[in-house]
Design a protein around this motif. Structure first.
Motif, PDB file in Angstrom:
ATOM      1  N   GLY A  59      -8.811   2.831   7.333  1.00 16.03           N
ATOM      2  CA  GLY A  59      -8.683   1.885   6.236  1.00 16.03           C
ATOM      3  C   GLY A  59      -7.246   1.604   5.863  1.00 16.03           C
ATOM      4  O   GLY A  59      -6.314   2.347   6.211  1.00 16.03           O
ATOM      5  N   ALA A  60      -7.061   0.538   5.092  1.00 17.78           N
ATOM      6  CA  ALA A  60      -5.720   0.017   4.808  1.00 17.78           C
ATOM      7  C   ALA A  60      -4.847   0.936   3.972  1.00 17.78           C
ATOM      8  O   ALA A  60      -3.623   0.802   3.994  1.00 17.78           O
ATOM      9  N   ASP A  96      -9.558   3.825   1.696  1.00 26.33           N
ATOM     10  CA  ASP A  96      -8.930   5.113   2.012  1.00 26.33           C
ATOM     11  C   ASP A  96      -9.789   5.964   2.941  1.00 26.33           C
ATOM     12  O   ASP A  96      -9.666   7.185   2.975  1.00 26.33           O
ATOM     13  N   GLN A  97     -10.642   5.312   3.728  1.00 24.70           N
ATOM     14  CA  GLN A  97     -11.585   6.034   4.568  1.00 24.70           C
ATOM     15  C   GLN A  97     -11.171   6.027   6.041  1.00 24.70           C
ATOM     16  O   GLN A  97     -10.590   5.054   6.538  1.00 24.70           O
ATOM     17  N   ILE A  98     -11.478   7.140   6.711  1.00 25.39           N
ATOM     18  CA  ILE A  98     -11.409   7.223   8.170  1.00 25.39           C
ATOM     19  C   ILE A  98     -12.839   7.415   8.643  1.00 25.39           C
ATOM     20  O   ILE A  98     -13.489   8.411   8.300  1.00 25.39           O
ATOM     21  N   VAL A  99     -13.345   6.465   9.417  1.00 23.74           N
ATOM     22  CA  VAL A  99     -14.756   6.471   9.793  1.00 23.74           C
ATOM     23  C   VAL A  99     -14.891   6.486  11.310  1.00 23.74           C
ATOM     24  O   VAL A  99     -14.259   5.682  12.010  1.00 23.74           O
ATOM     25  N   GLU A 152      -4.633 -13.616   3.518  1.00 24.56           N
ATOM     26  CA  GLU A 152      -5.461 -12.604   4.169  1.00 24.56           C
ATOM     27  C   GLU A 152      -4.792 -11.228   4.114  1.00 24.56           C
ATOM     28  O   GLU A 152      -3.566 -11.120   4.032  1.00 24.56           O
ATOM     29  N   ILE A 153      -5.643 -10.183   4.194  1.00 30.04           N
ATOM     30  CA  ILE A 153      -5.198  -8.795   4.099  1.00 30.04           C
ATOM     31  C   ILE A 153      -5.762  -8.015   5.276  1.00 30.04           C
ATOM     32  O   ILE A 153      -6.946  -8.159   5.622  1.00 30.04           O
ATOM     33  N   VAL A 154      -4.946  -7.182   5.901  1.00 28.69           N
ATOM     34  CA  VAL A 154      -5.456  -6.243   6.906  1.00 28.69           C
ATOM     35  C   VAL A 154      -6.198  -5.141   6.164  1.00 28.69           C
ATOM     36  O   VAL A 154      -5.589  -4.372   5.419  1.00 28.69           O
ATOM     37  N   ALA A 186       0.861  -1.192   0.000  1.00 30.40           N
ATOM     38  CA  ALA A 186       0.000   0.000   0.000  1.00 30.40           C
ATOM     39  C   ALA A 186       0.893   1.235   0.000  1.00 30.40           C
ATOM     40  O   ALA A 186       1.003   1.947  -0.988  1.00 30.40           O
ATOM     41  N   GLY A 187       1.590   1.488   1.134  1.00 26.47           N
ATOM     42  CA  GLY A 187       2.538   2.602   1.178  1.00 26.47           C
ATOM     43  C   GLY A 187       3.932   2.182   0.765  1.00 26.47           C
ATOM     44  O   GLY A 187       4.682   2.957   0.174  1.00 26.47           O
TER      45      GLY A 187
END
Length: 301
Positions: free
Chosen positions: A73-74, A61-64, A164-166, A32-33
């Motif tokens: 989000g990841a 890409d969300q902050i909820v 699996e993915i975080v 991702a980064g």
């Protein structure tokens, strides 16, 4: 050196990303980064056959803010978390962010990526463990959540399956009467911590709940309840004497020695790390207690 050859895919949905990862049969890596993975690839310490780039996956890409947690989000960058007002509801997370690498690294690195990488000297896994965050994991069988304290199993080892993915990390919003402290010692700012601590204190009437999480001192974040030690110092008048950190340093001596179990290295011996951690733990636990007390006083005014 340069990375060994690899295939590259960039799925647009989480289900596709999981499917692509599963298809590699353990020979793929999620990126991702890339601030943790890229140096490892460049040194050829890892040679994945396929990189699965999740930056185009919708919704990650969300902050909820919902149901008492801040879900990150990841693909959310650390720099965004550092500045987003929603994340101020998790004070320990905001306090730790400036200690993560350098600004340029935080502009690309992700919170979930740091958690998934599970470096024992990293700040964000320690924060997640201290506040009892939940790690959301997506896999072929659907989504599941694991508490951060159970997610980290060793140095750069986690409960994450190879397919699996975080997908997110859920940080609990700070409650009234909670105080936090965070600090680390490194040779230079941005270097890996020789020893670091995250502290949380919750005051509710006569109840005191205190937790310390250490990093850079073992093969994973180490979390211990230290309510009894804190209560002993407070009842002895340490909170009023102005010498609370000194009193806590003595009270936490045994706990600190047990928590720091890493072997010595070229940068610091085990005994030196124990001294560092004991001092940091006492100071930050004292700060966390007084911040919690101030929060209660403000609410009661």
């Amino acid at each position: 050196m340069k990375a060994a050859p690899f295939a590259y895919v960039r799925p647009s949905s989480l289900s596709d990303a999981v499917a692509e990862l599963a298809a590699t049969e353990g020979e793929g890596k999620v990126i991702a980064g890339g601030q943790s993975l890229t140096p490892v690839l460049a040194m050829r310490l890892a040679r994945p056959e396929t990189l699965i780039d999740i930056t185009a996956v919708a919704g990650l890409d969300q902050i909820v803010d919902a149901d008492g947690v801040v879900e990150i989000g990841a693909t959310v960058r650390q720099r965004r978390v550092e500045r987003d007002p929603v994340c101020s509801m998790v004070p320990l997370l905001r306090a730790a962010m400036p200690w993560v690498g350098h600004r340029e690294i935080r502009s690309r690195g992700t919170v979930c990526g740091s958690v998934a990488h599970a470096d024992p000297a990293a700040e964000l896994p320690a924060v997640a463990s201290c506040v009892d965050a939940g790690v959301v994991i997506a896999g072929p069988g659907g989504s599941r959540s694991v508490l951060a304290r159970e997610f980290f199993t060793g140095a750069m080892m986690t409960a994450l399956g190879q397919d699996e993915i975080v997908s997110a990390v859920r940080f609990p919003v700070a409650a009234p009467g909670e105080g936090f402290g965070f600090a680390e010692i490194a040779r230079r700012h941005g270097d890996f911590a020789l020893a670091g601590v995250a502290a949380r204190v919750r005051l509710d009437g006569e109840t005191v709940d205190a937790v310390l999480t250490g990093f850079g001192i073992s093969d994973r974040p180490v979390t211990r309840a230290v309510s009894d030690e804190l209560i002993t110092v407070v009842r002895a008048g340490g909170s009023e004497s102005g010498r609370m950190a000194d009193d806590l340093r003595e009270a936490l001596s045994t706990v600190a020695d047990e928590m720091v179990d890493t072997d010595g290295d070229a940068h610091a011996s085990r005994d030196y790390r124990r001294r560092l951690f004991r001092t940091l733990a006492a100071r930050e636990l004292s700060k966390a207690y007084h911040r919690a007390r101030s929060d209660i006083d403000e609410v009661n005014e």
